[in-house]
Design an enzyme around this catalytic site. Structure first.
Site, PDB file in Angstrom:
ATOM      1  N   ASN A 132       5.507   5.625  23.973  1.00 20.76           N
ATOM      2  CA  ASN A 132       6.326   6.340  24.954  1.00 20.76           C
ATOM      3  C   ASN A 132       6.180   7.826  24.632  1.00 20.76           C
ATOM      4  O   ASN A 132       6.710   8.303  23.633  1.00 20.76           O
ATOM      5  CB  ASN A 132       7.791   5.903  24.878  1.00 20.76           C
ATOM      6  CG  ASN A 132       8.667   6.664  25.863  1.00 20.76           C
ATOM      7  OD1 ASN A 132       8.499   7.857  26.075  1.00 20.76           O
ATOM      8  ND2 ASN A 132       9.633   5.974  26.457  1.00 20.76           N
TER       9      ASN A 132
ATOM     10  N   GLU B 291       6.671   6.611  30.167  1.00 20.26           N
ATOM     11  CA  GLU B 291       7.355   7.871  30.481  1.00 20.26           C
ATOM     12  C   GLU B 291       6.359   9.024  30.606  1.00 20.26           C
ATOM     13  O   GLU B 291       6.536  10.089  30.012  1.00 20.26           O
ATOM     14  CB  GLU B 291       8.444   8.199  29.457  1.00 20.26           C
ATOM     15  CG  GLU B 291       9.792   7.591  29.793  1.00 20.26           C
ATOM     16  CD  GLU B 291      10.949   8.307  29.130  1.00 20.26           C
ATOM     17  OE1 GLU B 291      11.655   9.048  29.833  1.00 20.26           O
ATOM     18  OE2 GLU B 291      11.151   8.113  27.919  1.00 20.26           O
TER      19      GLU B 291
ATOM     20  N   TYR C 166       7.636  -0.244  30.967  1.00 23.23           N
ATOM     21  CA  TYR C 166       8.715   0.668  30.584  1.00 23.23           C
ATOM     22  C   TYR C 166      10.010   0.107  31.170  1.00 23.23           C
ATOM     23  O   TYR C 166      10.306   0.285  32.352  1.00 23.23           O
ATOM     24  CB  TYR C 166       8.444   2.086  31.087  1.00 23.23           C
ATOM     25  CG  TYR C 166       9.584   3.051  30.806  1.00 23.23           C
ATOM     26  CD1 TYR C 166      10.154   3.123  29.542  1.00 23.23           C
ATOM     27  CD2 TYR C 166      10.087   3.880  31.801  1.00 23.23           C
ATOM     28  CE1 TYR C 166      11.203   3.993  29.277  1.00 23.23           C
ATOM     29  CE2 TYR C 166      11.130   4.761  31.540  1.00 23.23           C
ATOM     30  CZ  TYR C 166      11.681   4.806  30.284  1.00 23.23           C
ATOM     31  OH  TYR C 166      12.730   5.662  30.016  1.00 23.23           O
TER      32      TYR C 166
ATOM     33  N   ASP D 105       7.551   0.256  25.935  1.00 21.84           N
ATOM     34  CA  ASP D 105       8.909   0.611  25.544  1.00 21.84           C
ATOM     35  C   ASP D 105       9.830  -0.361  26.288  1.00 21.84           C
ATOM     36  O   ASP D 105      10.132  -0.148  27.464  1.00 21.84           O
ATOM     37  CB  ASP D 105       9.202   2.064  25.928  1.00 21.84           C
ATOM     38  CG  ASP D 105      10.636   2.467  25.627  1.00 21.84           C
ATOM     39  OD1 ASP D 105      11.380   1.650  25.057  1.00 21.84           O
ATOM     40  OD2 ASP D 105      11.012   3.594  25.979  1.00 21.84           O
TER      41      ASP D 105
ATOM     42  N   ASN E 282      12.878  -0.983  25.370  1.00 20.74           N
ATOM     43  CA  ASN E 282      14.221  -0.409  25.287  1.00 20.74           C
ATOM     44  C   ASN E 282      15.288  -1.378  24.773  1.00 20.74           C
ATOM     45  O   ASN E 282      16.468  -1.218  25.085  1.00 20.74           O
ATOM     46  CB  ASN E 282      14.625   0.174  26.648  1.00 20.74           C
ATOM     47  CG  ASN E 282      14.444   1.675  26.687  1.00 20.74           C
ATOM     48  OD1 ASN E 282      14.811   2.376  25.745  1.00 20.74           O
ATOM     49  ND2 ASN E 282      13.842   2.180  27.760  1.00 20.74           N
TER      50      ASN E 282
ATOM     51  N   ASP F 268      10.383  11.153  20.996  1.00 20.22           N
ATOM     52  CA  ASP F 268      11.315  10.452  20.113  1.00 20.22           C
ATOM     53  C   ASP F 268      10.806   9.065  19.733  1.00 20.22           C
ATOM     54  O   ASP F 268      11.405   8.393  18.890  1.00 20.22           O
ATOM     55  CB  ASP F 268      12.727  10.377  20.718  1.00 20.22           C
ATOM     56  CG  ASP F 268      12.745  10.011  22.186  1.00 20.22           C
ATOM     57  OD1 ASP F 268      11.666   9.824  22.786  1.00 20.22           O
ATOM     58  OD2 ASP F 268      13.849   9.931  22.765  1.00 20.22           O
ATOM     59  N   HIS F 269       9.702   8.649  20.335  1.00 18.02           N
ATOM     60  CA  HIS F 269       9.020   7.400  19.976  1.00 18.02           C
ATOM     61  C   HIS F 269       7.721   7.729  19.230  1.00 18.02           C
ATOM     62  O   HIS F 269       7.171   8.823  19.399  1.00 18.02           O
ATOM     63  CB  HIS F 269       8.651   6.601  21.228  1.00 18.02           C
ATOM     64  CG  HIS F 269       9.806   6.168  22.070  1.00 18.02           C
ATOM     65  ND1 HIS F 269      10.246   4.876  22.116  1.00 18.02           N
ATOM     66  CD2 HIS F 269      10.594   6.880  22.917  1.00 18.02           C
ATOM     67  CE1 HIS F 269      11.263   4.788  22.968  1.00 18.02           C
ATOM     68  NE2 HIS F 269      11.497   5.989  23.466  1.00 18.02           N
TER      69      HIS F 269
END
Length: 271
Positions: free
Chosen positions: A9, A36, A113, A158, A160, A261-262
Site C-alpha cells: 500500500n 491506494e 484494497y 491491503d 485492512n 504507513d505500510h
C-alpha cells in the site's frame, strides 16, 4: 520458474514514486501489486515503471482515492476488474499469467484494497464500517475467489484487517478498534476459509510471534513501542502451498523519507 511478488500500500504512487523506484532497484520482484495509488489511470507514472523494467501494467485507478495496480517484468495474458457493494471505487484488479511468461500452468493473481472502515466499529452508526463488513461478506461469497483442486491462485493486498492476536501490538487494547474487532477478524477468516486459501505469513511465521506490516502516522516515532498491525496479506491456493520458497516483510521501509504507513511484503514461489 521462480516468481517473486510484492504487495505494498503505497499511499499515493505519484508522491512516492522515488521510494517505489528505490525498492524495485534493490529487491527486483517480478511483480509489484500496489494499493491506494490515488490517481486516475492516465496519471499513473507508466514511463518511470517502464524505465525500471516493468513494462506490463494493469490499472484500476481513481482520482485522489483508493486505486490498485499491478506492474510486472513478465507478461500477463488477461486482466479483470470486479466491483463490490455496487460501488465503482477501484478496489480490485486481477491478471493471469501463462505461457507468455514461461509459466506452464495458468496462475491467477488478485490484488485487493479492502475498505478501511472509519473509526467507529458500529455499522449502524458508521457507514464506512458497514461498507467494510459488506465488502468482506461479498469476498467470501465471490466464486472466482474460491480456487479448488489444482487451481493456482494468489490473493494479495491491503485487506485492512489484522485477524490474529499477534497481528496487533495489543490484542486486548485493540478489540474495539477498527481492523481488529471480532466481527472483522471473523469475516476475514471466513473469506480465507471459503476459498481454501493459505495465509502465507502465518504458514511461515508461528502464531506466537508478533508480525506487523503497518504503523500509524499518528506516532511521531513508529519504532517507539512498535505499535503495529498486520494489515497486508498474501494468500495462496492450496495447490501453491508447497511452492512457497520465501516470505519477507521490509520493516526498514517504514523509516524511509516520507514513507507510506505500510511496508512491502514479498513472497517467492517456484511456479
Amino acid at each position: 520458474m521462480r516468481l517473486s511478488l510484492t504487495t505494498w500500500n503505497i499511499n499515493s504512487v505519484r508522491l512516492r514514486i522515488d521510494l517505489v523506484a528505490k525498492f524495485l532497484k534493490s529487491a527486483r520482484p517480478d511483480v509489484l501489486c500496489l494499493q491506494e495509488t490515488k490517481c486516475i489511470d492516465d496519471a499513473f507514472p507508466l514511463k518511470r515503471f517502464k524505465r525500471l523494467g516493468y513494462e506490463h501494467v494493469a490499472l484500476n485507478g481513481q482520482k485522489g482515492y483508493h486505486g490498485v495496480a499491478i506492474v510486472s517484468r513478465i507478461p500477463f495474458e488477461s486482466k479483470d476488474i470486479r466491483t463490490f457493494c455496487d460501488k465503482v471505487d477501484s478496489r480490485h484488479i486481477s491478471v493471469s499469467f501463462g505461457t507468455q511468461a514461461n509459466i506452464a500452468k495458468p496462475l491467477v493473481l488478485h490484488n485487493f484494497y479492502v475498505p478501511a472502515g472509519g473509526d467507529i466499529p458500529d455499522p449502524a452508526l458508521n457507514e464506512k464500517f458497514d461498507h467494510k463488513l459488506r465488502f468482506l461478506d461479498e469476498m467470501t461469497a465471490c466464486e472466482p475467489l474460491h480456487p479448488r483442486g489444482d487451481d493456482r491462485h494468489i490473493l494479495v493486498g491491503d485487506l485492512n484487517v489484522a485477524p490474529h492476536e499477534n497481528d496487533v501490538w495489543s490484542h486486548k487494547q485493540l478489540l474495539k478498534v477498527v481492523s481488529h474487532t471480532p466481527v472483522e477478524t471473523e469475516k476475514l477468516k471466513a473469506a480465507l476459509a471459503a476459498g481454501e486459501w493459505v495465509d502465507v505469513a502465518r504458514e511461515r511465521i508461528p502464531m506466537s510471534e508478533k508480525v506487523y506490516t503497518w504503523w500509524s502516522y499518528r506516532s511521531a516515532d513508529w519504532t517507539v513501542g512498535d505499535r503495529g498491525r498486520r494489515l497486508d496479506h498474501i494468500w495462496v491456493s492450496r495447490a501453491l502451498k508447497d511452492a512457497v520458497q520465501d516470505f519477507k516483510i521490509l520493516r526498514d521501509a517504514r523509516s524511509w523519507e516520507r514513507p507510506s504507513d505500510h511496508v512491502p511484503v514479498t513472497v517467492t514461489l517456484e511456479v
